[in-house]
Design an enzyme around this catalytic site. Structure first.
Site, PDB file in Angstrom:
ATOM      1  N   THR A  71      28.084  36.823  41.161  1.00 33.57           N
ATOM      2  CA  THR A  71      28.242  36.225  39.455  1.00 33.57           C
ATOM      3  C   THR A  71      29.993  36.118  39.871  1.00 33.57           C
ATOM      4  O   THR A  71      30.721  35.558  38.952  1.00 33.57           O
ATOM      5  CB  THR A  71      28.035  37.093  38.761  1.00 33.57           C
ATOM      6  OG1 THR A  71      26.433  37.822  38.754  1.00 33.57           O
ATOM      7  CG2 THR A  71      29.422  37.424  37.496  1.00 33.57           C
ATOM      8  N   GLU A  72      30.927  36.659  40.629  1.00 35.00           N
ATOM      9  CA  GLU A  72      31.868  36.626  41.101  1.00 35.00           C
ATOM     10  C   GLU A  72      32.158  35.336  41.589  1.00 35.00           C
ATOM     11  O   GLU A  72      33.794  34.734  41.606  1.00 35.00           O
ATOM     12  CB  GLU A  72      33.018  37.555  41.786  1.00 35.00           C
ATOM     13  CG  GLU A  72      32.015  39.754  41.523  1.00 35.00           C
ATOM     14  CD  GLU A  72      33.381  39.982  40.329  1.00 35.00           C
ATOM     15  OE1 GLU A  72      34.086  38.452  39.871  1.00 35.00           O
ATOM     16  OE2 GLU A  72      33.463  40.415  39.843  1.00 35.00           O
ATOM     17  N   SER A  73      32.263  34.629  42.397  1.00 32.98           N
ATOM     18  CA  SER A  73      32.671  33.490  43.171  1.00 32.98           C
ATOM     19  C   SER A  73      31.363  32.911  43.786  1.00 32.98           C
ATOM     20  O   SER A  73      31.810  31.224  44.502  1.00 32.98           O
ATOM     21  CB  SER A  73      33.361  34.212  44.813  1.00 32.98           C
ATOM     22  OG  SER A  73      32.219  34.297  45.264  1.00 32.98           O
TER      23      SER A  73
END
Length: 222
Positions: A71-73
């Site tokens: 999700t983040e990167s």
């Protein structure tokens, strides 16, 4: 001769049926293999040596960590947000300073994953969930704290307690995070971090990570 030809039909039908069954099984197997390859590409488990090590050290489900990173990167160690968060798990320089890590080292995959686990461990200790809190509620509240800051989440939990509601229910906490944009709520004496206008983004973030976690669990056969 007509009788002889007629007697062959049941055998021919059985052969055709057997061929169709074999083809159906082969198609199912090919689809399963293809689906597995697609799942692996969409939901990889990269940097597993660091993820698995720190997950064990801090007692965190490694699949939730993969969901975080996805999700983040999307597993890009050089990812950077418009507010300055960096690396696989989007660590802010202010977080790195808390743990005496130079800003230049934030994008190192091992350091980034370690910092994220340290931060999550600190959040979990601060939230003090009672025994028996459902795992989805617990993890959703942790995710919200990671994304929006634990101060706003604690404000929402205090408002829940004040109004006789469960501060360990994500549904309840999410509602009060949204209500903290209104003066009636953010001006209450139990609120310490003021107005919160980022609830839509935080709730979407929690839903994204939990959704990906569910997918990782299905791929892992849980």
């Amino acid at each position: 001769m007509a009788k002889k030809a007629k007697s062959r039909r049941p055998g021919l039908l059985r052969t055709l049926l057997a061929v169709l069954v074999v083809l159906a099984l082969a198609a199912t197997l090919l689809f399963t293999v293809f689906r597995r390859q697609v799942d692996t590409m969409e939901y990889p488990c990269r940097y597993n040596e660091y993820v698995e090590y720190y997950a064990g050290k801090y007692n965190i489900d490694p699949l939730i960590l993969y969901s975080f990173i996805r999700t983040e990167s999307n597993f890009n160690p050089n990812a950077q947000s418009n507010v300055g968060a960096r690396g696989l798990m989007q660590i802010m320089p202010s977080v790195a300073r808390q743990f005496d890590v130079p800003a230049a080292e934030i994008t190192d995959p091992r350091t980034n994953i370690w910092l994220a686990n340290k931060l999550m461990s600190k959040i979990m200790s601060s939230l003090r969930f009672p025994e028996g809190t459902p795992e989805k509620d617990r993890m959703s509240i942790i995710l919200a704290s990671y994304n929006s800051g634990i101060g706003h989440v604690n404000d929402a939990r205090r408002l829940a307690r004040l109004n006789g509601e469960n501060p360990n229910s994500w549904e309840v906490v999410a509602r009060y995070l949204t209500l903290k944009a209104e003066p009636e709520f953010y001006e209450n004496e139990v609120v310490r971090c003021g107005r919160f206008t980022g609830s839509r983004q935080t709730l979407a973030y929690v839903n994204d990570v939990i959704g990906r976690y569910d997918r990782y669990c299905r791929i892992a056969g849980r």
